[in-house]
Design a protein around this motif. Structure first.
Motif, PDB file in Angstrom:
ATOM      1  N   ASP A 169      31.271  33.209  37.869  1.00 48.67           N
ATOM      2  CA  ASP A 169      30.960  34.460  38.568  1.00 48.67           C
ATOM      3  C   ASP A 169      29.636  35.045  38.074  1.00 48.67           C
ATOM      4  OD1 ASP A 169      33.263  34.162  39.947  1.00 48.67           O
ATOM      5  OD2 ASP A 169      34.402  35.713  38.915  1.00 48.67           O
ATOM      6  N   LYS A 188      31.655  30.514  43.352  1.00 51.72           N
ATOM      7  CA  LYS A 188      32.006  31.247  42.129  1.00 51.72           C
ATOM      8  C   LYS A 188      33.293  30.662  41.545  1.00 51.72           C
ATOM      9  CE  LYS A 188      30.151  35.392  44.324  1.00 51.72           C
ATOM     10  NZ  LYS A 188      30.407  36.771  44.744  1.00 51.72           N
ATOM     11  N   ASN A 189      33.811  31.357  40.524  1.00 48.56           N
ATOM     12  CA  ASN A 189      35.082  30.946  39.923  1.00 48.56           C
ATOM     13  C   ASN A 189      36.206  31.063  40.939  1.00 48.56           C
ATOM     14  OD1 ASN A 189      34.078  30.442  37.429  1.00 48.56           O
ATOM     15  ND2 ASN A 189      34.826  32.310  36.465  1.00 48.56           N
ATOM     16  N   ARG A 190      37.011  30.042  41.029  1.00 46.64           N
ATOM     17  CA  ARG A 190      38.263  30.128  41.786  1.00 46.64           C
ATOM     18  C   ARG A 190      39.330  29.383  41.003  1.00 46.64           C
ATOM     19  NH1 ARG A 190      38.229  30.910  48.110  1.00 46.64           N
ATOM     20  NH2 ARG A 190      36.181  31.850  48.375  1.00 46.64           N
ATOM     21  N   CYS A 220      38.892  23.777  39.586  1.00 49.66           N
ATOM     22  CA  CYS A 220      39.240  24.955  40.393  1.00 49.66           C
ATOM     23  C   CYS A 220      40.475  24.672  41.249  1.00 49.66           C
ATOM     24  CB  CYS A 220      38.071  25.388  41.269  1.00 49.66           C
ATOM     25  SG  CYS A 220      37.567  24.152  42.471  1.00 49.66           S
ATOM     26  N   SER A 284      46.074  38.234  36.136  1.00 53.17           N
ATOM     27  CA  SER A 284      44.843  37.459  36.347  1.00 53.17           C
ATOM     28  C   SER A 284      45.158  36.092  36.958  1.00 53.17           C
ATOM     29  CB  SER A 284      44.112  37.238  35.025  1.00 53.17           C
ATOM     30  OG  SER A 284      43.921  38.454  34.363  1.00 53.17           O
ATOM     31  N   TYR A 285      44.123  35.454  37.489  1.00 52.45           N
ATOM     32  CA  TYR A 285      44.279  34.106  38.058  1.00 52.45           C
ATOM     33  C   TYR A 285      43.805  33.008  37.106  1.00 52.45           C
ATOM     34  CZ  TYR A 285      45.505  36.010  42.605  1.00 52.45           C
ATOM     35  OH  TYR A 285      46.169  36.651  43.635  1.00 52.45           O
ATOM     36  N   ASP A 310      43.484  38.404  48.118  1.00 57.73           N
ATOM     37  CA  ASP A 310      42.827  37.773  46.962  1.00 57.73           C
ATOM     38  C   ASP A 310      42.255  36.399  47.304  1.00 57.73           C
ATOM     39  OD1 ASP A 310      43.506  39.957  45.483  1.00 57.73           O
ATOM     40  OD2 ASP A 310      45.138  39.009  44.371  1.00 57.73           O
ATOM     41  N   ASP A 312      39.483  35.278  48.083  1.00 59.02           N
ATOM     42  CA  ASP A 312      38.181  34.885  47.517  1.00 59.02           C
ATOM     43  C   ASP A 312      38.300  34.419  46.069  1.00 59.02           C
ATOM     44  OD1 ASP A 312      38.852  37.451  46.661  1.00 59.02           O
ATOM     45  OD2 ASP A 312      36.767  38.050  46.409  1.00 59.02           O
ATOM     46  N   LYS A 313      39.500  34.582  45.467  1.00 59.78           N
ATOM     47  CA  LYS A 313      39.706  34.125  44.086  1.00 59.78           C
ATOM     48  C   LYS A 313      40.510  32.823  44.035  1.00 59.78           C
ATOM     49  CE  LYS A 313      39.959  38.848  42.300  1.00 59.78           C
ATOM     50  NZ  LYS A 313      40.811  39.880  42.897  1.00 59.78           N
ATOM     51  N   ASP A 342      36.167  26.385  48.582  1.00 61.23           N
ATOM     52  CA  ASP A 342      36.060  27.790  49.009  1.00 61.23           C
ATOM     53  C   ASP A 342      36.217  27.964  50.524  1.00 61.23           C
ATOM     54  OD1 ASP A 342      35.324  27.775  46.370  1.00 61.23           O
ATOM     55  OD2 ASP A 342      33.546  29.016  46.596  1.00 61.23           O
TER      56      ASP A 342
END
Length: 353
Positions: A169, A188-190, A220, A284-285, A310, A312-313, A342
């Motif tokens: 991120d 980003k982070n996923r 990810c 948290s993920y 959520d 996008d995560k 993503d």
């Protein structure tokens, strides 16, 4: 033969080449083009990759080779590109900034650019710098049109028309600023999640252990978070995870397990653990190595709303008859060519630059 078919043929040959390197055995097969030049060389690159990055075990490297050899069939490639407008020739140069968390993690972006007719300018992670340049050389041998279309650099990126960049991120914010004037895909982070209902079989949990432990949970697409119904009993989950008990014999994994367990205990967090995996209730993920977070849910409708909010995560949702875009237990690390990171269609992006 048109140029697109030639590219397809080259990737099919690369898939055949990689099929010689599986977890079951490494074995030279007859009739694989250019084996005399590349077979022993690739064995050596696998060894170098192992020595350079202790997360890249022989098992994980060969799993990656196996997965890509299964993906790169003519049928799969044609299905992947069937809805896209590919071009015969293009002068566009696409920069790819690759992550290094799992072996060949940037390979999908690499083949997407080439199949689209563009040229690749790749910046490799220092954690994963051995395999891809070697496979690129193989591609240049099976299709000479790729010569001059593949460049690797560790210098500052210059002279490119578009960029695909994968990072954390924090680095994504830097990428977004730095590449603001270029067409881009910035990742980003996923993390990936599993939704449990209490109706899972013993086999489901064994398969889920692949989703949790493959690549030590560093991808990810690795499951790092569970959603479970109120009052859930984790016994069956831990029984399924026991299938991967040997993982604690990896020194780097064991060190992370000991460290994270000490942090949790000193912080007086409630954890459940089985000697090689900890689970902790946490919203948290992204869970640390050797641990998986969990969260309770009251009803499936509320959870579906949360997962949507959520999105996008989240990279993958593993479940059984729960979510329309779910992935079956045990399948997160075997994506199809059309399973885009993503959810961003890379080929569509490349067609428009």
């Amino acid at each position: 033969m048109d140029k697109i078919q030639q590219r397809i043929n080259a990737f099919v040959k690369l898939g055949d080449f990689l099929s010689q390197f599986s977890r079951e055995k490494i074995e030279e097969k007859p009739l694989i083009p250019h084996n005399d030049l590349f077979f022993n060389g690739f064995k050596h690159q696998l060894k170098l990759a192992q020595e350079a990055n202790s997360w890249f075990t022989k098992e994980n490297l060969l799993f990656s080779c196996e997965s890509w050899s299964q993906a790169l069939t003519e049928g799969n490639i044609k299905q992947w590109i069937s809805n896209e407008e590919l071009i015969e020739n293009s002068e566009k140069q696409v920069a790819i900034i690759m992550a290094g968390n799992i072996p060949l993690v940037g390979f999908h972006d690499f083949i997407s650019v080439l199949i689209s007719g563009h040229a690749v300018l790749a910046k490799l992670s220092s954690n994963d710098k051995h395999l891809l340049p070697f496979l690129a050389k193989y591609l240049e041998y099976v299709n000479t049109d790729f010569k001059g279309k593949i460049t690797f650099t560790d210098q500052k990126l210059t002279n490119f028309d578009a960029v695909i960049a994968t990072g954390s991120d924090n680095t994504a914010r830097y990428f977004e600023y730095y590449f603001k004037d270029k067409p881009s895909i910035i990742r980003k982070n996923r993390n990936s999640v599993a939704v449990l209902t209490g109706n899972e079989s013993e086999e489901d949990f064994k398969k889920l252990s692949d989703d949790v432990f493959q690549y030590f949970g560093l991808g990810c697409r690795s499951v790092s978070k569970l959603f479970v119904p109120k009052g859930y009993d984790f016994d069956n989950f831990f029984r399924g995870m026991f299938d991967k008990q040997e993982i604690i014999n990896n020194v780097k994994y064991a060190n992370n397990y000991d460290y994270n367990k000490a942090v949790y205990l000193m912080s007086e967090f409630d954890i459940l653990e089985n000697g090689f995996l900890m689970i902790k209730e946490d919203a948290s993920y992204a869970s640390p190595i050797a641990s998986v977070f969990y969260e309770y849910y009251d009803n499936s409708d509320d959870l579906k709303i949360k997962l949507f909010e959520d999105s996008d995560k989240i990279q993958c949702i593993v479940s059984s008859n729960f979510h329309e875009n779910e992935i079956a237990f045990g399948k997160t690390q075997q994506p199809q060519l059309w399973d885009y990171a993503d959810g961003v269609n890379t080929l569509e992006f490349l067609a428009k630059i």
